[in-house]
Design a protein around this motif. Structure first.
Motif, PDB file in Angstrom:
ATOM      1  N   UNK A  24       0.818  -1.202   0.000  1.00 61.33           N
ATOM      2  CA  UNK A  24       0.000   0.000   0.000  1.00 61.33           C
ATOM      3  C   UNK A  24       0.849   1.248   0.000  1.00 61.33           C
ATOM      4  N   UNK A  25       0.188   2.363   0.041  1.00 60.44           N
ATOM      5  CA  UNK A  25       0.870   3.651   0.090  1.00 60.44           C
ATOM      6  C   UNK A  25       0.510   4.347   1.398  1.00 60.44           C
ATOM      7  N   UNK A  26       1.305   5.336   1.767  1.00 61.48           N
ATOM      8  CA  UNK A  26       0.998   6.111   2.963  1.00 61.48           C
ATOM      9  C   UNK A  26       1.944   5.849   4.106  1.00 61.48           C
ATOM     10  N   UNK A  27       2.758   4.802   3.984  1.00 62.44           N
ATOM     11  CA  UNK A  27       3.760   4.523   5.014  1.00 62.44           C
ATOM     12  C   UNK A  27       5.046   4.173   4.288  1.00 62.44           C
ATOM     13  N   UNK A  28       5.939   5.122   4.170  1.00 60.28           N
ATOM     14  CA  UNK A  28       7.123   4.922   3.337  1.00 60.28           C
ATOM     15  C   UNK A  28       8.203   4.123   4.034  1.00 60.28           C
ATOM     16  N   UNK A  29       8.223   4.154   5.358  1.00 57.31           N
ATOM     17  CA  UNK A  29       9.270   3.445   6.091  1.00 57.31           C
ATOM     18  C   UNK A  29       8.624   2.503   7.105  1.00 57.31           C
ATOM     19  N   UNK A  30       8.328   1.317   6.625  1.00 61.32           N
ATOM     20  CA  UNK A  30       7.564   0.375   7.431  1.00 61.32           C
ATOM     21  C   UNK A  30       8.362  -0.175   8.607  1.00 61.32           C
ATOM     22  N   UNK A  31       9.691  -0.135   8.510  1.00 64.90           N
ATOM     23  CA  UNK A  31      10.497  -0.729   9.571  1.00 64.90           C
ATOM     24  C   UNK A  31      11.161   0.307  10.481  1.00 64.90           C
ATOM     25  N   UNK A  32      10.656   1.534  10.445  1.00 60.61           N
ATOM     26  CA  UNK A  32      11.140   2.527  11.402  1.00 60.61           C
ATOM     27  C   UNK A  32       9.983   2.903  12.324  1.00 60.61           C
ATOM     28  N   UNK A  33       9.353   1.873  12.884  1.00 59.11           N
ATOM     29  CA  UNK A  33       8.195   2.058  13.738  1.00 59.11           C
ATOM     30  C   UNK A  33       8.624   2.064  15.199  1.00 59.11           C
ATOM     31  N   UNK A  34       7.677   2.465  16.053  1.00 56.20           N
ATOM     32  CA  UNK A  34       7.976   2.402  17.477  1.00 56.20           C
ATOM     33  C   UNK A  34       7.943   0.947  17.928  1.00 56.20           C
ATOM     34  N   UNK A  35       8.470   0.701  19.119  1.00 59.21           N
ATOM     35  CA  UNK A  35       8.653  -0.672  19.597  1.00 59.21           C
ATOM     36  C   UNK A  35       7.339  -1.433  19.700  1.00 59.21           C
ATOM     37  N   UNK A  36       6.276  -0.766  20.096  1.00 57.67           N
ATOM     38  CA  UNK A  36       4.981  -1.445  20.232  1.00 57.67           C
ATOM     39  C   UNK A  36       4.497  -1.977  18.893  1.00 57.67           C
ATOM     40  N   UNK A  37       4.637  -1.176  17.827  1.00 56.92           N
ATOM     41  CA  UNK A  37       4.192  -1.614  16.510  1.00 56.92           C
ATOM     42  C   UNK A  37       5.083  -2.727  15.963  1.00 56.92           C
ATOM     43  N   UNK A  38       6.369  -2.657  16.268  1.00 53.35           N
ATOM     44  CA  UNK A  38       7.276  -3.726  15.854  1.00 53.35           C
ATOM     45  C   UNK A  38       6.856  -5.051  16.479  1.00 53.35           C
ATOM     46  N   UNK A  39       6.604  -5.048  17.783  1.00 53.44           N
ATOM     47  CA  UNK A  39       6.172  -6.267  18.464  1.00 53.44           C
ATOM     48  C   UNK A  39       4.868  -6.791  17.862  1.00 53.44           C
ATOM     49  N   UNK A  40       3.943  -5.887  17.595  1.00 54.70           N
ATOM     50  CA  UNK A  40       2.656  -6.304  17.041  1.00 54.70           C
ATOM     51  C   UNK A  40       2.841  -6.954  15.672  1.00 54.70           C
ATOM     52  N   UNK A  41       3.625  -6.310  14.808  1.00 58.69           N
ATOM     53  CA  UNK A  41       3.886  -6.846  13.477  1.00 58.69           C
ATOM     54  C   UNK A  41       4.506  -8.241  13.548  1.00 58.69           C
ATOM     55  N   UNK A  42       5.526  -8.398  14.386  1.00 55.49           N
ATOM     56  CA  UNK A  42       6.237  -9.672  14.455  1.00 55.49           C
ATOM     57  C   UNK A  42       5.398 -10.767  15.099  1.00 55.49           C
ATOM     58  N   UNK A  43       4.622 -10.415  16.102  1.00 54.19           N
ATOM     59  CA  UNK A  43       3.748 -11.408  16.732  1.00 54.19           C
ATOM     60  C   UNK A  43       2.681 -11.894  15.756  1.00 54.19           C
TER      61      UNK A  43
END
Length: 289
Positions: free
Chosen positions: A104-123
């Protein structure tokens, strides 16, 4: 009660025997070399052989896997973060039992997220891993700092180039950059849109020789895909070329390439245990950056 205990032990035994999902990133040094078309048709070739594949469109901003499939998606990987959707809400079914998640569009840097979003994505990602033999990540062209985290975590990187001099130069530069950070990541090289088989083989040899001579790095020559007007016709029809016409020369070349990859799969299984598994590595890179 005994039957329940036996059933539980059997399930645990099966889980322990399940091989780790192999994670593959597909990248290119520059855009316009057919990387997304390769990712899609290679994934379908694996699916046709009975493997369970989840294809991720990670080319944020230039996402097109769902368009190539003729299945425009109303939900994309962006919604995992913006809408806090479950990964189960994002997975769509394509032909040949292929699973995919649209970009999708609207988030150019998907892996520069805060720690909470990183955990959510990986889980969320880990919650579906047992269902799949392969995760295939169709990455954006070139290298950026945010993409490096995923590229350094996967088991293998497929590099797509064409015989065009700028594509060759950029492919070499991309592999060199990653190699300087992690010398153990395996590279698989594919030459796309070769006018002749000889041109494709010479391009493969040129790049593998350069990697060996200057960096001491062995690169696997995965194969050559020929220039074929059937690809354009398939794109126009929004049908992957291996399904549009399985008998055309590019489809037959893709099937041979897939067979060649799978023939080496047993020997390559030891790569799945290199240093640590995919989820351990990606957590490390995303949370300790």
């Amino acid at each position: 009660m005994r039957d329940q205990a036996e059933s539980l032990r059997l399930r645990l035994s099966q889980m322990n025997q399940k091989k780790e999902t192999k994670a593959i990133a597909v990248m290119s040094g520059k855009g316009g070399v057919g990387k997304s078309n390769f990712s899609l048709n290679f994934s379908l070739s694996l699916s046709k052989q009975g493997f369970n594949v989840l294809l991720f469109d990670m080319d944020i901003g230039m996402a097109n896997i769902d368009i190539l499939l003729g299945q425009p998606s109303h939900t994309t990987i962006i919604d995992l973060f913006h809408q806090h959707l479950s990964i189960h809400d994002l997975i769509k079914k394509g032909p040949e039992n292929l699973s995919f998640i649209a970009g999708g569009t609207g988030l150019t840097k998907i892996f520069t997220m805060d720690e909470e979003k990183v955990h959510y994505f990986l889980n969320e990602l880990q919650s579906v891993s047992a269902q799949y033999d392969y995760f295939i990540f169709d990455m954006g062209a070139g290298i950026s700092e945010d993409r490096l985290q995923l590229l350094r975590s996967v088991h293998e990187i497929f590099v797509i180039t064409t015989p065009e001099p700028t594509a060759i130069t950029d492919a070499y530069a991309a592999m060199k950059y990653i190699h300087m950070l992690d010398k153990n990541i395996p590279f698989y090289l594919v030459v796309n849109r070769a006018l002749t088989d000889q041109e494709g083989r010479e391009t493969l040899q040129r790049l593998t020789n350069a990697m060996k001579h200057f960096l001491g790095k062995e690169v696997t020559k995965l194969g050559v895909l020929p220039e074929d007007r059937a690809v354009l016709r398939a794109v126009t029809k929004q049908t992957p070329f291996v399904l549009f016409d399985p008998t055309t020369k590019v489809s037959r070349a893709m099937f041979r390439l897939t067979d060649r990859y799978l023939a080496n799969r047993t020997a390559d299984e030891e790569l799945l245990s290199r240093s640590s598994n995919f989820f351990t590595r990606i957590r490390k890179f995303l949370l300790e950056r």
